[in-house]
Design a protein around this motif. Structure first.
Motif, PDB file in Angstrom:
ATOM      1  N   PHE A   1      22.081 -19.616  14.433  1.00  0.00           N
ATOM      2  CA  PHE A   1      21.966 -21.004  14.014  1.00  0.00           C
ATOM      3  C   PHE A   1      20.627 -21.591  14.460  1.00  0.00           C
ATOM      4  O   PHE A   1      20.483 -22.008  15.613  1.00  0.00           O
ATOM      5  N   PRO A   2      19.620 -21.634  13.556  1.00  0.00           N
ATOM      6  CA  PRO A   2      18.350 -22.276  13.922  1.00  0.00           C
ATOM      7  C   PRO A   2      18.578 -23.756  14.223  1.00  0.00           C
ATOM      8  O   PRO A   2      19.415 -24.404  13.590  1.00  0.00           O
ATOM      9  N   ARG A   3      17.825 -24.270  15.181  1.00  0.00           N
ATOM     10  CA  ARG A   3      17.943 -25.702  15.483  1.00  0.00           C
ATOM     11  C   ARG A   3      16.719 -26.183  16.238  1.00  0.00           C
ATOM     12  O   ARG A   3      16.043 -25.409  16.921  1.00  0.00           O
ATOM     13  N   ALA A   4      16.457 -27.483  16.110  1.00  0.00           N
ATOM     14  CA  ALA A   4      15.363 -28.133  16.823  1.00  0.00           C
ATOM     15  C   ALA A   4      15.865 -29.470  17.350  1.00  0.00           C
ATOM     16  O   ALA A   4      16.942 -29.944  16.968  1.00  0.00           O
ATOM     17  N   TYR A   5      15.092 -30.092  18.235  1.00  0.00           N
ATOM     18  CA  TYR A   5      15.449 -31.377  18.831  1.00  0.00           C
ATOM     19  C   TYR A   5      16.811 -31.316  19.526  1.00  0.00           C
ATOM     20  O   TYR A   5      17.587 -32.273  19.522  1.00  0.00           O
ATOM     21  N   HIS A   6      17.104 -30.175  20.123  1.00  0.00           N
ATOM     22  CA  HIS A   6      18.369 -29.949  20.811  1.00  0.00           C
ATOM     23  C   HIS A   6      18.169 -30.112  22.320  1.00  0.00           C
ATOM     24  O   HIS A   6      17.044 -30.220  22.805  1.00  0.00           O
ATOM     25  N   GLY A   7      19.264 -30.106  23.051  1.00  0.00           N
ATOM     26  CA  GLY A   7      19.210 -30.091  24.506  1.00  0.00           C
ATOM     27  C   GLY A   7      19.556 -28.709  25.021  1.00  0.00           C
ATOM     28  O   GLY A   7      20.174 -27.897  24.321  1.00  0.00           O
ATOM     29  N   LEU A   8      19.179 -28.453  26.255  1.00  0.00           N
ATOM     30  CA  LEU A   8      19.430 -27.131  26.839  1.00  0.00           C
ATOM     31  C   LEU A   8      19.528 -27.254  28.351  1.00  0.00           C
ATOM     32  O   LEU A   8      18.783 -28.015  28.978  1.00  0.00           O
ATOM     33  N   CYS A   9      20.461 -26.510  28.937  1.00  0.00           N
ATOM     34  CA  CYS A   9      20.540 -26.431  30.393  1.00  0.00           C
ATOM     35  C   CYS A   9      21.240 -25.134  30.783  1.00  0.00           C
ATOM     36  O   CYS A   9      21.799 -24.432  29.926  1.00  0.00           O
ATOM     37  N   THR A  10      21.195 -24.803  32.058  1.00  0.00           N
ATOM     38  CA  THR A  10      21.823 -23.577  32.551  1.00  0.00           C
ATOM     39  C   THR A  10      22.854 -23.932  33.612  1.00  0.00           C
ATOM     40  O   THR A  10      22.695 -24.894  34.369  1.00  0.00           O
ATOM     41  N   LEU A  11      23.908 -23.129  33.654  1.00  0.00           N
ATOM     42  CA  LEU A  11      24.945 -23.293  34.665  1.00  0.00           C
ATOM     43  C   LEU A  11      25.554 -21.928  34.921  1.00  0.00           C
ATOM     44  O   LEU A  11      26.015 -21.266  33.984  1.00  0.00           O
ATOM     45  N   ASN A  12      25.515 -21.507  36.188  1.00  0.00           N
ATOM     46  CA  ASN A  12      26.084 -20.219  36.593  1.00  0.00           C
ATOM     47  C   ASN A  12      25.545 -19.056  35.762  1.00  0.00           C
ATOM     48  O   ASN A  12      26.278 -18.157  35.348  1.00  0.00           O
ATOM     49  N   GLY A  13      24.243 -19.091  35.484  1.00  0.00           N
ATOM     50  CA  GLY A  13      23.607 -17.986  34.781  1.00  0.00           C
ATOM     51  C   GLY A  13      23.820 -17.970  33.287  1.00  0.00           C
ATOM     52  O   GLY A  13      23.422 -17.019  32.607  1.00  0.00           O
ATOM     53  N   ILE A  14      24.430 -19.016  32.727  1.00  0.00           N
ATOM     54  CA  ILE A  14      24.673 -19.119  31.294  1.00  0.00           C
ATOM     55  C   ILE A  14      23.807 -20.251  30.721  1.00  0.00           C
ATOM     56  O   ILE A  14      23.664 -21.308  31.338  1.00  0.00           O
ATOM     57  N   ILE A  15      23.228 -20.026  29.549  1.00  0.00           N
ATOM     58  CA  ILE A  15      22.405 -21.039  28.882  1.00  0.00           C
ATOM     59  C   ILE A  15      23.252 -21.757  27.830  1.00  0.00           C
ATOM     60  O   ILE A  15      23.899 -21.111  26.999  1.00  0.00           O
ATOM     61  N   TYR A  16      23.237 -23.087  27.876  1.00  0.00           N
ATOM     62  CA  TYR A  16      23.970 -23.903  26.912  1.00  0.00           C
ATOM     63  C   TYR A  16      22.969 -24.641  26.014  1.00  0.00           C
ATOM     64  O   TYR A  16      22.066 -25.326  26.513  1.00  0.00           O
TER      65      TYR A  16
ATOM     66  N   ARG B   1      24.400 -35.254  17.803  1.00  0.00           N
ATOM     67  CA  ARG B   1      23.228 -35.720  18.545  1.00  0.00           C
ATOM     68  C   ARG B   1      22.037 -34.788  18.328  1.00  0.00           C
ATOM     69  O   ARG B   1      22.094 -33.608  18.693  1.00  0.00           O
ATOM     70  N   CYS B   2      20.970 -35.297  17.740  1.00  0.00           N
ATOM     71  CA  CYS B   2      19.666 -34.634  17.875  1.00  0.00           C
ATOM     72  C   CYS B   2      18.771 -35.593  18.658  1.00  0.00           C
ATOM     73  O   CYS B   2      19.154 -36.743  18.896  1.00  0.00           O
ATOM     74  N   TYR B   3      17.600 -35.157  19.076  1.00  0.00           N
ATOM     75  CA  TYR B   3      16.781 -35.934  20.018  1.00  0.00           C
ATOM     76  C   TYR B   3      17.609 -36.282  21.259  1.00  0.00           C
ATOM     77  O   TYR B   3      17.445 -37.347  21.858  1.00  0.00           O
ATOM     78  N   VAL B   4      18.496 -35.374  21.660  1.00  0.00           N
ATOM     79  CA  VAL B   4      19.434 -35.636  22.745  1.00  0.00           C
ATOM     80  C   VAL B   4      18.806 -35.285  24.091  1.00  0.00           C
ATOM     81  O   VAL B   4      17.959 -34.392  24.186  1.00  0.00           O
TER      82      VAL B   4
ATOM     83  N   ILE C   1      22.676 -27.453  23.047  1.00  0.00           N
ATOM     84  CA  ILE C   1      23.541 -28.589  22.743  1.00  0.00           C
ATOM     85  C   ILE C   1      22.926 -29.465  21.667  1.00  0.00           C
ATOM     86  O   ILE C   1      21.777 -29.905  21.781  1.00  0.00           O
ATOM     87  N   GLY C   2      23.719 -29.719  20.615  1.00  0.00           N
ATOM     88  CA  GLY C   2      23.286 -30.625  19.559  1.00  0.00           C
ATOM     89  C   GLY C   2      22.077 -30.091  18.799  1.00  0.00           C
ATOM     90  O   GLY C   2      21.857 -28.889  18.687  1.00  0.00           O
ATOM     91  N   GLY C   3      21.272 -31.023  18.248  1.00  0.00           N
ATOM     92  CA  GLY C   3      20.069 -30.644  17.533  1.00  0.00           C
ATOM     93  C   GLY C   3      20.155 -30.906  16.043  1.00  0.00           C
ATOM     94  O   GLY C   3      21.084 -31.573  15.545  1.00  0.00           O
ATOM     95  N   PHE C   4      19.201 -30.322  15.305  1.00  0.00           N
ATOM     96  CA  PHE C   4      19.008 -30.615  13.881  1.00  0.00           C
ATOM     97  C   PHE C   4      18.453 -29.370  13.222  1.00  0.00           C
ATOM     98  O   PHE C   4      17.590 -28.698  13.777  1.00  0.00           O
ATOM     99  N   ASP C   5      18.979 -29.022  12.032  1.00  0.00           N
ATOM    100  CA  ASP C   5      18.488 -27.821  11.338  1.00  0.00           C
ATOM    101  C   ASP C   5      17.730 -28.155  10.057  1.00  0.00           C
ATOM    102  O   ASP C   5      17.489 -27.286   9.217  1.00  0.00           O
ATOM    103  N   GLY C   6      17.337 -29.424   9.901  1.00  0.00           N
ATOM    104  CA  GLY C   6      16.649 -29.848   8.690  1.00  0.00           C
ATOM    105  C   GLY C   6      17.576 -30.521   7.708  1.00  0.00           C
ATOM    106  O   GLY C   6      17.129 -31.285   6.839  1.00  0.00           O
ATOM    107  N   ASN C   7      18.873 -30.258   7.843  1.00  0.00           N
ATOM    108  CA  ASN C   7      19.872 -30.863   6.969  1.00  0.00           C
ATOM    109  C   ASN C   7      20.991 -31.538   7.755  1.00  0.00           C
ATOM    110  O   ASN C   7      21.401 -32.658   7.441  1.00  0.00           O
ATOM    111  N   GLN C   8      21.478 -30.867   8.786  1.00  0.00           N
ATOM    112  CA  GLN C   8      22.633 -31.354   9.530  1.00  0.00           C
ATOM    113  C   GLN C   8      22.246 -31.769  10.945  1.00  0.00           C
ATOM    114  O   GLN C   8      21.373 -31.146  11.575  1.00  0.00           O
TER     115      GLN C   8
END
Length: 627
Positions: free
Chosen positions: A348-363, A397-400, A365-372
């Motif tokens: 799933f390509p996405r931009a303007y998303h959020g990202l963080c790590t917890l216990n060695g896992i990357i999450y 949420r994009c720009y989150v 979150i949200g974002g925008f694919d040009g349409n949704q």
């Protein structure tokens, strides 16, 4: 003598303290023994309370154990035999078949230690602390009380620190606790600079132990000069007896990863001048580094130039590239200063998303694919190289703005395709569930957030009418938002990052141009924000991480006088101590609206290094590393 590095300096330190070096003999250790020191095998059996009661009242006892100090314990042979194969064999007299069972035993254990071992036999618990752990492990190992061995090893593992790790490692070697040894060795290599500076036991390593450490690809050091510092510290502790090992240890230094002026300083060192083999070797080193291939090439087969494997891996995920969202993942090998394209792309390509790590896992979150506009959450496991879906947010949420705090993930503000939002929610990974929290005081999209001291700070952004200077903070304990001083500049597409209890707001778009400026604020100390040195490249909607005590800024939008804006792949880093910026290698792709994070201590860090990539591509794993 002083070695220079960029951007700060590393000095060759001399240590003159002297202590006698002691070696310990291996006890109860065979190479083919299976390690049982880690508590994976501990039973969940619930011990009957009556056992403890019978022991305390000396009821139904059928055996006696006499300790080295004369203390006697009345015991139940069956219970002690269940905890210890040694005592089972002793009491049943299985060694001398046909002989009557034994009811008494004499042991060379101090009474206080044996009492603790009995606690485990009767209750499954044992009180372990720094004063008794050595004796407990020694006698639990000798008398085959596996559960106590496991508890002691877990205690030692939890207590590992730069000051005691070498002592614990030597102790674990005595009792063939191979898992603890392995983890202890990893701890030493991953925290080598701190061990070198804080451990009084470093100078008591023998030559082979030191060589094994400094030769390892996984030695975690910011600069190769540290290895030379370590060699000199170790030799200067006993120079008369240790100078003979200088050449052998010198060959462990990867000079191709040093500044040339430091190589020249070392080539003129007194110890080099004293031995012809050292002098000849350093002449070859100087020649090879001078004639090294062009900067873009790294020869991992040549020990002089092979980079170490970084303890930290930087992941840059998604973003906007070539006019559309991307699902590309790149990782940065800081020791080689190289970006590597990863095959771990999401579907799933996405931009303007959020990202963080917890216990060695990357999450992600949200974002925008040009349409949704997404409310979806994806998680990436870098150990297993797998992507999976998590529970969706309440809002698209994009720009989150996303942070991790108190083992929860917080998503704040953003744009849902209709309006800029002030709503916020948090995610509990253990429950795979989102929960709404009080809204922010301002609508914010394209803002940035960071966590400091159980508080979440968010700055700047766009509310639909204007780019904002305002900033606010959410207190996790009181569940309330409040304002903090406004920034100097209005910023959307800004990056907020925390380093050394200080908030840094970098770059962004002020409504007219992309910014090179940055500012900092110390909550509880600063009355307002103050300016810092400007970045080399103006940028907005870029990624920011802390790596090696530097602040890295990655990609983003840049002003272009022809097209208005363009995505960039430029990377630079900020040294807060020097208040200055430095260039790093660019990404492979021009990207903006990307997110990035750093994960430390992955067991498969090598997968994300240039050394690991080279071995995968060329199949030379066994050959690479020979000196």
């Amino acid at each position: 003598m002083q070695l220079r590095r960029v951007p700060s300096k590393t000095k060759i330190k001399l240590t003159n303290s002297k202590k006698s070096c002691k070696k310990r003999k291996q006890q109860n250790c065979r190479k083919n023994d299976k390690c049982v020191c880690m508590p994976m095998q501990l039973s969940t059996f619930e011990f009957p309370r009556i056992w403890k009661e019978l022991r305390l009242k000396n009821q139904l006892c059928d055996g006696i154990v006499r300790c080295a100090d004369g203390t006697e314990f009345k015991i139940h042979r069956a219970i002690l035999s269940a905890a210890s194969p040694y005592f089972r064999a002793l009491f049943t007299n299985s060694i001398n078949r046909g002989q009557p069972e034994t009811y008494e035993a004499n042991v060379s254990i101090p009474g206080k230690i044996f009492a603790l071992l009995l606690d485990f036999a009767y209750t499954g618990t044992c009180s372990i602390n720094s004063t008794n752990v050595e004796n407990l492990l020694k006698f639990a190992d000798r008398y085959e009380i596996l559960g106590v061995v496991q508890m002691c090893c877990r205690y030692l593992l939890d207590e590992l620190s730069p000051t005691n790790c070498l002592g614990i490692l030597h102790f674990a070697n005595q009792y063939f606790c191979s898992d603890l040894v392995k983890r202890g060795q990893r701890y030493v290599k991953h925290n080598f600079a701190k061990v070198l500076g804080e451990s009084s036991e470093f100078v008591h390593l023998d030559k082979n132990e030191l060589k094994e450490i400094i030769s390892d690809d996984e030695l975690n050091i910011k600069h190769e000069e540290i290895v030379f510092d370590a060699i000199m510290k170790w030799i200067n502790f006993c120079p008369n007896s240790r100078k003979i090992h200088f050449f052998e240890l010198l060959r462990c230094v990867r000079f191709g990863n040093m500044l040339r002026e430091n190589i020249l300083i070392i080539s003129n060192h007194q110890f080099v001048e004293e031995k012809s083999e050292c002098k000849e070797y350093m002449e070859k080193v100087v020649a090879q580094t001078e004639l090294a291939a062009y900067p873009g090439k790294i020869d991992v087969n040549n020990i002089l130039f092979r980079p170490r494997i970084s303890y930290d891996v930087l992941f840059a995920i998604g973003g906007w590239s070539a006019g559309s969202p991307t699902n590309f993942v790149e990782t940065y090998d800081i020791r080689a200063d190289r970006w590597l394209l990863s095959s771990d792309t999401d579907s799933f390509p996405r931009a303007y998303h959020g990202l963080c790590t917890l216990n060695g896992i990357i999450y992600v979150i949200g974002g925008f694919d040009g349409n949704q506009y997404f409310n979806t959450v994806r998680r990436f496991d870098p150990v297993n190289h797998t992507w999976s879906e998590c529970a969706c947010m309440y809002h698209h949420r994009c720009y989150v703005s996303v942070v991790m705090a108190d083992n929860m993930i917080y998503a704040m503000g953003g744009y849902n395709g209709r309006s800029r939002m002030n709503t916020a929610e948090k995610y509990d990974p253990s429950k795979n569930q989102w929960e709404m929290i009080p809204p922010m005081q301002k609508q914010r999209s394209d803002a940035s957030a960071a966590t400091l001291n159980e508080k979440i700070y968010i700055v700047g952004g766009f509310n639909g009418q204007e780019v904002m200077r305002s900033a606010e903070v959410f207190d996790i304990k009181t569940n309330q938002w409040s304002y903090i001083p406004q920034m100097i500049s209005a910023r959307s597409g800004v990056s907020l990052v925390v380093y050394d209890n200080t908030l840094y707001a970098l770059g962004g778009f002020n409504g007219y141009v992309r910014l090179t400026s940055g500012e900092k604020y110390v909550p509880g100390e600063s009355p307002w924000w103050t300016e810092i040195s400007e970045m080399m490249t103006p940028r907005s909607n870029f990624a920011t991480v802390i790596l090696d005590d530097y602040i890295y800024v990655i990609g983003g939008f840049n002003d272009n006088f022809v097209s208005g804006s363009s995505t960039i792949n430029f990377v630079e880093y900020y040294d807060p101590e020097a208040d200055d910026w430095y260039d790093a290698s660019p990404m492979n792709l021009n990207r903006s609206a990307l997110s990035a994070c750093v994960i430390s201590g992955l067991p498969n860090t090598k997968d994300y290094s240039i050394l690991g990539r080279s071995q995968q591509e060329w199949g030379q794993g066994a050959e690479i590393g020979s000196n």
